[in-house]
Design a protein around this motif. Structure first.
Motif, mmCIF file in Angstrom:
data_model
loop_
_atom_site.group_PDB
_atom_site.id
_atom_site.type_symbol
_atom_site.label_atom_id
_atom_site.label_comp_id
_atom_site.label_asym_id
_atom_site.label_seq_id
_atom_site.Cartn_x
_atom_site.Cartn_y
_atom_site.Cartn_z
ATOM 1 N N ASP A 69 0.843 -0.759 -0.171
ATOM 2 C CA ASP A 69 0.064 -0.046 -0.268
ATOM 3 C C ASP A 69 0.902 1.444 0.042
ATOM 4 N N ASP A 70 -0.235 2.310 0.142
ATOM 5 C CA ASP A 70 1.198 3.632 0.040
ATOM 6 C C ASP A 70 1.449 4.690 1.752
ATOM 7 N N ASP A 71 0.941 3.127 2.259
ATOM 8 C CA ASP A 71 1.351 4.123 4.014
ATOM 9 C C ASP A 71 2.716 3.463 4.403
ATOM 10 N N PHE A 72 3.767 3.811 3.733
ATOM 11 C CA PHE A 72 4.655 3.362 4.231
ATOM 12 C C PHE A 72 5.896 4.446 4.739
ATOM 13 N N TYR A 73 5.856 4.273 5.994
ATOM 14 C CA TYR A 73 6.141 4.906 7.370
ATOM 15 C C TYR A 73 8.176 4.483 7.916
ATOM 16 N N PHE A 74 8.984 4.815 7.993
ATOM 17 C CA PHE A 74 10.274 5.073 8.924
ATOM 18 C C PHE A 74 10.572 6.472 9.406
ATOM 19 N N LYS A 75 10.812 5.840 10.937
ATOM 20 C CA LYS A 75 11.614 6.571 12.191
ATOM 21 C C LYS A 75 12.468 6.116 12.727
ATOM 22 N N LYS A 76 13.592 6.577 12.515
ATOM 23 C CA LYS A 76 14.539 6.547 13.185
ATOM 24 C C LYS A 76 15.507 7.793 13.985
ATOM 25 N N THR A 77 15.874 6.120 15.187
ATOM 26 C CA THR A 77 15.910 7.162 17.328
ATOM 27 C C THR A 77 17.426 6.457 16.551
ATOM 28 N N ALA A 78 17.872 7.566 17.752
ATOM 29 C CA ALA A 78 19.128 6.958 18.266
ATOM 30 C C ALA A 78 19.806 5.554 18.593
ATOM 31 N N THR A 84 6.800 0.910 9.433
ATOM 32 C CA THR A 84 5.614 0.188 9.303
ATOM 33 C C THR A 84 5.467 0.598 7.982
ATOM 34 N N VAL A 85 4.451 -0.364 7.297
ATOM 35 C CA VAL A 85 3.823 -0.471 5.811
ATOM 36 C C VAL A 85 2.750 -1.458 6.474
ATOM 37 N N SER A 86 1.583 -1.152 4.729
ATOM 38 C CA SER A 86 0.212 -2.664 5.031
ATOM 39 C C SER A 86 0.414 -3.080 3.377
ATOM 40 N N GLY A 87 -0.328 -3.922 3.498
ATOM 41 C CA GLY A 87 0.099 -4.066 1.935
ATOM 42 C C GLY A 87 -1.998 -4.963 2.561
ATOM 43 N N TYR A 88 -2.321 -5.601 0.855
ATOM 44 C CA TYR A 88 -3.565 -5.954 1.002
ATOM 45 C C TYR A 88 -3.820 -7.486 -0.243
ATOM 46 N N ASP A 89 -4.634 -7.248 -0.557
ATOM 47 C CA ASP A 89 -5.513 -8.496 -1.359
ATOM 48 C C ASP A 89 -6.702 -8.172 -1.579
ATOM 49 N N ALA A 90 -7.704 -8.856 -2.315
ATOM 50 C CA ALA A 90 -8.975 -9.110 -3.162
ATOM 51 C C ALA A 90 -9.785 -8.632 -1.699
ATOM 52 N N THR A 91 -9.620 -9.906 -0.705
ATOM 53 C CA THR A 91 -10.042 -9.790 0.656
ATOM 54 C C THR A 91 -10.248 -9.160 2.366
ATOM 55 N N THR A 102 16.638 -1.310 7.627
ATOM 56 C CA THR A 102 17.178 0.248 7.271
ATOM 57 C C THR A 102 16.414 0.081 5.603
ATOM 58 N N TYR A 103 16.126 -0.789 4.858
ATOM 59 C CA TYR A 103 16.874 -0.764 3.400
ATOM 60 C C TYR A 103 15.142 -0.680 2.242
ATOM 61 N N LEU A 104 14.392 -0.895 3.658
ATOM 62 C CA LEU A 104 12.232 -1.386 2.796
ATOM 63 C C LEU A 104 12.185 -0.413 2.278
ATOM 64 N N ARG A 105 12.617 0.673 2.284
ATOM 65 C CA ARG A 105 11.847 1.606 1.460
ATOM 66 C C ARG A 105 12.202 1.389 -0.369
ATOM 67 N N ASN A 106 13.275 1.400 -1.015
ATOM 68 C CA ASN A 106 13.252 0.656 -2.217
ATOM 69 C C ASN A 106 13.204 -0.251 -2.439
ATOM 70 N N LEU A 107 12.905 -1.105 -1.645
ATOM 71 C CA LEU A 107 12.071 -2.905 -1.840
ATOM 72 C C LEU A 107 10.502 -3.009 -1.878
ATOM 73 N N LEU A 108 10.142 -1.897 -0.588
ATOM 74 C CA LEU A 108 8.420 -2.298 -0.427
ATOM 75 C C LEU A 108 8.163 -0.800 -0.957
ATOM 76 N N LYS A 109 8.149 -0.504 -2.233
ATOM 77 C CA LYS A 109 7.802 0.452 -3.205
ATOM 78 C C LYS A 109 6.539 -0.050 -3.239
ATOM 79 N N LYS A 110 5.162 1.155 -3.170
ATOM 80 C CA LYS A 110 3.413 1.672 -3.579
ATOM 81 C C LYS A 110 3.545 0.703 -5.190
ATOM 82 N N GLY A 111 2.722 -1.014 -4.669
ATOM 83 C CA GLY A 111 1.821 -1.472 -5.710
ATOM 84 C C GLY A 111 3.138 -3.264 -6.371
ATOM 85 N N SER A 112 3.690 -2.766 -5.227
ATOM 86 C CA SER A 112 5.065 -3.978 -5.668
ATOM 87 C C SER A 112 4.363 -4.893 -5.181
#
Length: 658
Positions: A69-78, A84-91, A102-112
């Motif tokens: 989905d398009d709700d990718f969120y990333f927060k880094k602290t010390a 956090t991200v969500s995914g969906y299917d027809a059900t 730290t590398y998921l932004r480039n992997l879990l792109k919207k629509g993949s």
């Protein structure tokens, strides 16, 4: 291709293995493609089928194909990084949380689209995963065709990575030349070597696994017996260049020993004396339980050798144990005015000391040298090496022992072993060898008290252990793993040491020991422990052989159900080496009652030979696991207990060649 040729092919030659991955593989003992292909899984898992979101079951391990989905969120602290991200299917929809990735932004792109695998949780109206595995769809569908291997791991590498490189190696370099002849393969309906290696890593089902494992185990036994037969052939009634006589100095020292030798010790000495005076080359094994007094037998043999005018060499498996033997031998030499000039040679011997020792060995002025594998180096020459002794002989490879034997002109060979082997197997294992068995123990040995506890009672065991440490004694804790493993919840040395440091008072000195440490580091830790500078040593089974600390009085063994009884008995023998009462605490981490039945054998007896026989009787045919329990370092996959039928058959076929 010959599989052995891959010993010379670096792991770095595989596509995608750079310096970072090569360093991680090296921590697992994998430096060549040969090492990788023979790095067998410890167990297997069956991947769950693909579910739809509305079919997921809370609390169960499930796999689901989702569109990101398009709700990718990333927060880094010390101290952390949260994605956090969500995914969906027809059900329906699934929310996912990842930590310290730290590398998921480039992997879990919207629509993949991906397959996510994890334990299902509830989060409000939606299902949720925490730290799910992420798989390409095509790869996951392919993985459903086979059982998936689970390998022994180190931090930074997972089973998926190892299996990827194993698979590409087998595909690229096979077919492999079969080392078993066609008659054997036909007799047992074995798969080819190429098929067996593929199926041991990626079996379709348990039938494929069993066939592959049987073929590889048989081959290890077969090659072992061929090597053994070659050695027996070389020593069989070989005329000796060193014929001994029973000297006055040997007889004097034997009568002056300040304790009475047991019947077993006297019988072994008489066997050795008979061999050395027979005119033929001795090739004898002295097998005795932990603490039965094999070392004094070896030293008496060295005294006899020196008093006949010859040299002897005593090789121990670790530098610390070799140093302890050297110190004891020197004390005995000085106390009883024996005619020995003793030297100690190891990897840490200084250049100046080494030069003097090599000179003394070459001119014969040194008539007993104690050391480690350093004794087999090419530039070491003896004037008259007549007796070679190896302590814990199974810890040395055949070639290592033979290299030391070749330093003389067909010297006599005496091997020592505290590893008990069931009588039914020993009769085959040692066929053709001269064997002396010491079954009794010195009367002054205090029996070790052994207790069995559940994981819930662990703290009680640690409290007891601390009372002994507080009283000035030392303790050992054994864990089956080196560090945390994503595929198991077994105790590991790294985390256990941290846990103890938080639990124990600050003045309790805690050390760690495991097989991935460099030799000099292991030797340093063992020396600290021997010197009393470590109160509690947290170790893997590397402690099984290699140290003698009379002040160590408690050993606590975590996940005792994971070890064979013979190994547990060896570990128990690390305490009770002095005059203090000693204790062994076994923790059954599985909670299974059937494991208690097996472990209770340790409470019933301290006789290593009885324990080995019971281990053989109680050990079942095994499940889908690559873990060997015999503790025998000769074999990567074979186990003389579990594979006893193959053991006997392999000997039969190997003997037919001679």
């Amino acid at each position: 291709m010959n599989l052995n040729d891959l010993k010379n092919v670096s792991i770095k030659e595989l596509k995608g293995v750079g310096d970072k991955n090569a360093a991680l593989f090296a921590r697992l003992g994998i430096e060549s493609v040969y090492d990788l292909i023979l790095y067998f899984p410890r167990t297997y898992k069956k991947m769950p089928p693909l579910f739809k979101v509305n079919e997921l079951r809370e609390g169960e391990l499930c796999a689901v194909r989702l569109t990101v989905d398009d709700d990718f969120y990333f927060k880094k602290t010390a101290n952390n990084a949260v994605t956090t991200v969500s995914g969906y299917d027809a059900t329906g929809k699934v929310s996912m949380t990842f930590f310290r990735v730290t590398y998921l932004r480039n992997l879990l792109k919207k629509g993949s689209e991906w397959v996510f695998l994890g334990v299902v949780k509830r989060k409000g109206r939606h299902y949720a995963f925490e730290m799910p595995e992420i798989h390409k769809i095509s790869e996951y569908i392919e993985s459903l065709k086979n059982l998936q291997p689970v390998y022994p791991l180190t931090k930074g590498i997972n089973s998926k990575t190892i299996s990827k490189y194993v698979n590409s190696s087998i595909e690229h370099y096979s077919p492999f030349k079969d080392s078993l002849n066609a008659n054997i393969i036909k007799e047992f309906d074995f798969p080819t070597l190429s098929r067996a290696l593929a199926d041991i890593h990626f079996p379709v089902d348990s039938e494929d696994y069993v066939k592959a494992r049987n073929r590889l185990a048989f081959e290890e036994f077969y090659e072992f017996f061929i090597e053994l037969n070659e050695i027996k052939k070389a020593y069989n009634r070989l005329k000796s260049n060193y014929v001994f006589i029973e000297t006055a100095e040997y007889a004097r020292f034997k009568t002056q020993i300040p304790f009475e030798l047991t019947k077993g010790q006297n019988d072994a000495l008489n066997d050795i004396l008979g061999d050395l005076c027979s005119g033929y080359v001795m090739n004898r094994l002295v097998q005795g339980d932990v603490g039965c007094g094999k070392t004094i037998i070896a030293f008496l043999s060295c005294v006899l050798c020196a008093s006949n005018g010859y040299q002897s060499a005593f090789m121990a498996p670790t530098e610390v144990l070799a140093a302890q033997h050297f110190t004891k031998f020197k004390e005995l030499n000085e106390r009883y005015s024996l005619n020995l000039n003793i030297a100690f040679l190891s990897g840490s011997t200084t250049a100046a000391q080494r030069k003097d020792i090599l000179s003394g060995l070459s001119d014969g002025s040194i008539n007993l040298v104690v050391g480690t594998h350093a004794l087999i180096e090419d530039n070491i020459e003896f004037e008259d090496l007549a007796l070679v002794i190896t302590d814990e002989q199974h810890r040395f490879g055949v070639l290592q022992r033979e290299t030391l034997n070749e330093k003389g002109n067909a010297p006599h060979v005496l091997s020592l072993s505290a590893t008990p082997i069931p009588r039914t197997l020993a009769s085959v294992y040692y066929t053709g060898l001269q064997v002396s068995v010491i079954k009794d123990k010195p009367s002054n040995r205090i029996p070790i008290k052994t207790g069995l506890r559940s994981a819930e009672d662990r703290l009680d065991g640690l409290r007891f252990l601390y009372t002994k440490v507080k009283a000035g004694q030392q303790a050992i804790i054994v864990c089956p793993m080196i560090e945390e493993n994503e595929d198991t919840n077994l105790s590991n040395v790294t985390d256990y040491a941290k846990f103890l440091k938080d639990l124990m008072p600050k003045d309790v000195r805690i050390g760690i020991l495991h097989g991935r440490m460099k030799n000099n580091e292991k030797n340093r830790v063992m020396q600290y422990f021997a010197n009393g500078d470590i109160d509690i040593l947290v170790s893997t089974t590397v402690i099984e052989v290699g140290i003698d600390v009379p002040n160590a009085t408690v050993i606590l063994i975590e996940n005792a159900e994971r070890f064979g009884l013979a190994t547990l008995h060896q570990l128990r023998g690390r305490v009770g080496r002095g005059k203090l009462e000693s204790f062994c605490i076994l923790i059954n981490g599985s909670g299974k009652e059937e494991e208690n039945e097996r472990l209770n054998v340790m409470l019933e007896s301290d006789d290593g030979f009885y324990i080995a026989d019971e281990d053989l009787r109680l050990r079942g045919p095994g499940d889908l696991t690559g873990v060997r329990q015999s503790g025998d370092v000769r074999f990567k996959i074979a186990d003389i207990y579990r594979d006893r039928d193959l053991f006997f058959k392999a000997k039969e076929f190997a003997d037919a060649l001679y």
